[in-house]
Every structure is written in C-alpha cells, then in structure tokens.
Design a protein around this motif. Structure first.
Motif, short mmCIF file in Angstrom:
data_model
loop_
_atom_site.label_atom_id
_atom_site.label_comp_id
_atom_site.label_asym_id
_atom_site.label_seq_id
_atom_site.Cartn_x
_atom_site.Cartn_y
_atom_site.Cartn_z
N THR A 1 -2.81 28.60 2.32
CA THR A 1 -2.45 27.19 2.49
C THR A 1 -3.67 26.36 2.14
N THR A 2 -3.49 25.40 1.24
CA THR A 2 -4.57 24.46 0.92
C THR A 2 -4.12 23.07 1.37
N THR A 3 -5.06 22.34 1.92
CA THR A 3 -4.76 21.00 2.43
C THR A 3 -5.62 19.98 1.71
N GLU A 4 -4.99 18.92 1.26
CA GLU A 4 -5.68 17.80 0.61
C GLU A 4 -5.60 16.60 1.55
N TRP A 5 -6.73 15.93 1.74
CA TRP A 5 -6.78 14.74 2.61
C TRP A 5 -6.81 13.49 1.74
N HIS A 6 -5.96 12.53 2.07
CA HIS A 6 -5.84 11.28 1.33
C HIS A 6 -6.21 10.11 2.24
N ASN A 7 -6.99 9.17 1.72
CA ASN A 7 -7.32 7.94 2.45
C ASN A 7 -6.25 6.90 2.13
N ILE A 8 -5.51 6.49 3.16
CA ILE A 8 -4.40 5.56 2.99
C ILE A 8 -4.85 4.16 3.43
N VAL A 9 -4.48 3.15 2.64
CA VAL A 9 -4.76 1.75 2.97
C VAL A 9 -3.44 0.98 2.90
N LEU A 10 -3.10 0.31 3.98
CA LEU A 10 -1.90 -0.52 4.03
C LEU A 10 -2.30 -1.94 4.35
N TRP A 11 -1.65 -2.89 3.74
CA TRP A 11 -1.98 -4.31 3.90
C TRP A 11 -0.84 -5.07 4.55
N ARG A 12 -1.17 -6.16 5.16
CA ARG A 12 -0.25 -7.16 5.70
C ARG A 12 0.82 -6.56 6.61
N GLY A 13 2.09 -6.76 6.25
CA GLY A 13 3.20 -6.31 7.09
C GLY A 13 3.22 -4.81 7.30
N LEU A 14 2.90 -4.04 6.26
CA LEU A 14 2.87 -2.58 6.42
C LEU A 14 1.78 -2.17 7.41
N ALA A 15 0.65 -2.86 7.38
CA ALA A 15 -0.43 -2.57 8.33
C ALA A 15 0.02 -2.84 9.76
N GLU A 16 0.76 -3.92 9.95
CA GLU A 16 1.25 -4.25 11.29
C GLU A 16 2.27 -3.23 11.78
N VAL A 17 3.12 -2.74 10.89
CA VAL A 17 4.08 -1.70 11.25
C VAL A 17 3.34 -0.41 11.58
N ALA A 18 2.33 -0.07 10.79
CA ALA A 18 1.55 1.14 11.05
C ALA A 18 0.89 1.07 12.42
N LEU B 1 -4.10 11.01 5.54
CA LEU B 1 -2.83 11.72 5.45
C LEU B 1 -3.12 13.08 4.82
N ALA B 2 -2.63 14.14 5.45
CA ALA B 2 -2.84 15.49 4.94
C ALA B 2 -1.58 15.98 4.24
N THR B 3 -1.75 16.50 3.03
CA THR B 3 -0.66 17.18 2.33
C THR B 3 -1.09 18.63 2.15
N SER B 4 -0.14 19.54 2.31
CA SER B 4 -0.46 20.97 2.22
C SER B 4 0.39 21.66 1.18
N GLU B 5 -0.19 22.68 0.57
CA GLU B 5 0.49 23.50 -0.43
C GLU B 5 0.34 24.95 -0.02
N ASN B 6 1.42 25.69 -0.04
CA ASN B 6 1.40 27.11 0.29
C ASN B 6 1.70 27.93 -0.95
N TYR B 7 0.98 29.03 -1.11
CA TYR B 7 1.25 29.94 -2.22
C TYR B 7 0.77 31.34 -1.84
N THR B 8 1.18 32.30 -2.63
CA THR B 8 0.77 33.68 -2.41
C THR B 8 -0.28 34.05 -3.44
N ALA B 9 -1.43 34.50 -2.99
CA ALA B 9 -2.53 34.90 -3.87
C ALA B 9 -2.20 36.23 -4.54
#
Length: 145
Positions: free
Chosen positions: A47-64, A32-40
């Motif tokens: 724009t800076t982007t941070e990447w997150h490793n998402i883990v979902l289990w059981r029912g949430l995994a099935e919905v995903a 999942l990518a989240t981005s932040e915008n600012y003026t230097a």
C-alpha cells in the motif's frame, strides 16, 4: 488549450485549519490521503499513500469548518497550484496544493451526524456562485469509460 483538473477521493489527515483574511474571506487548509494497493513481484501486498495539501476558499471553507474532520472520506475536485516561498534560512521552497472547487462528503449520513435538514442535498457541496459545468452523457459520447 490546457486543462488543470484534479479529482481525489481520500481520507482527511487532520482537522481543517480555518483562517479569515482581513477582507473576511475564509480559507481552510488540511491534508487528504489517497492510497493505492498492488501486489509486488514477490507476492507481497503493498500500500502506498500520497498526501495532498487541500485549500478551500469562501463558502467551501466554511462548510469544511462545520463538517470535515480527521478520518472522514471526501471527494475533492479542483486544480493543482504550486507556490514558492523563502524559509528562515533564505532557501527557496515549493509547495504543491489542490485548490478545491467541489467537495462531496462521502459515507453514510450516520458518518455525518451534523448533516440534517437544510444541509446540502446528496452531500454535494459547491462554493457559492460556482460556475456549473453542463457535462451530460449522450449518444455522441465516445469515451471508453
């Protein structure tokens, strides 16, 4: 007392990878990518982007597996977990993951063409048997936001 709570709103970086453990439990992983915008200082828009490793289990995994696709916007609520492993050269490596407890599909219904009758109300998706938190706003709420 300690709290380990993360709330992210971002865009899915790749379709979920779904695995089923020997016990039959489903596990979904994706980025999942989240981005932040600012003026230097020089006036440039950054724009800076941070990447997150998402883990979902059981029912949430099935919905995903059914609804989450690359580019979709999601709300993920969960907790941070860091685990270690050894790579092929025997070097210890660390990976930080977000274990999701709540997932909300964001965007219009048209953005989720498979959502229809019988799909979760208001695009809110929680794992089966998830403990409900009773947080209410009231006159005693003195939080500044």
């Amino acid at each position: 007392m300690s709290i380990n709570k993360v709330i992210l709103v971002g865009n899915v970086g790749r379709d979920p990878d779904i695995r089923h453990l020997d016990s039959g439990v489903a596990v979904a992983t994706f980025t999942l990518a989240t981005s932040e915008n600012y003026t230097a200082k020089n006036g440039d828009r950054v724009t800076t982007t941070e990447w997150h490793n998402i883990v979902l289990w059981r029912g949430l995994a099935e919905v995903a597996e059914k609804y989450v696709r690359k580019g979709k916007q999601l709300y993920i609520e969960g907790r941070i977990r860091t685990r270690s492993y050894e790579d092929k050269e025997g070097q210890k490596k660390y990976v930080t993951e977000i274990y999701g407890d709540v997932m909300k599909l964001l965007g219009s219904r048209e953005a989720h063409p498979t959502a229809g009758p019988g799909s979760p109300a208001k695009n809110d998706i929680k794992p089966p048997l998830a403990e409900e938190n009773d947080f209410t706003d009231g006159p005693d709420d003195d939080l500044p936001f």
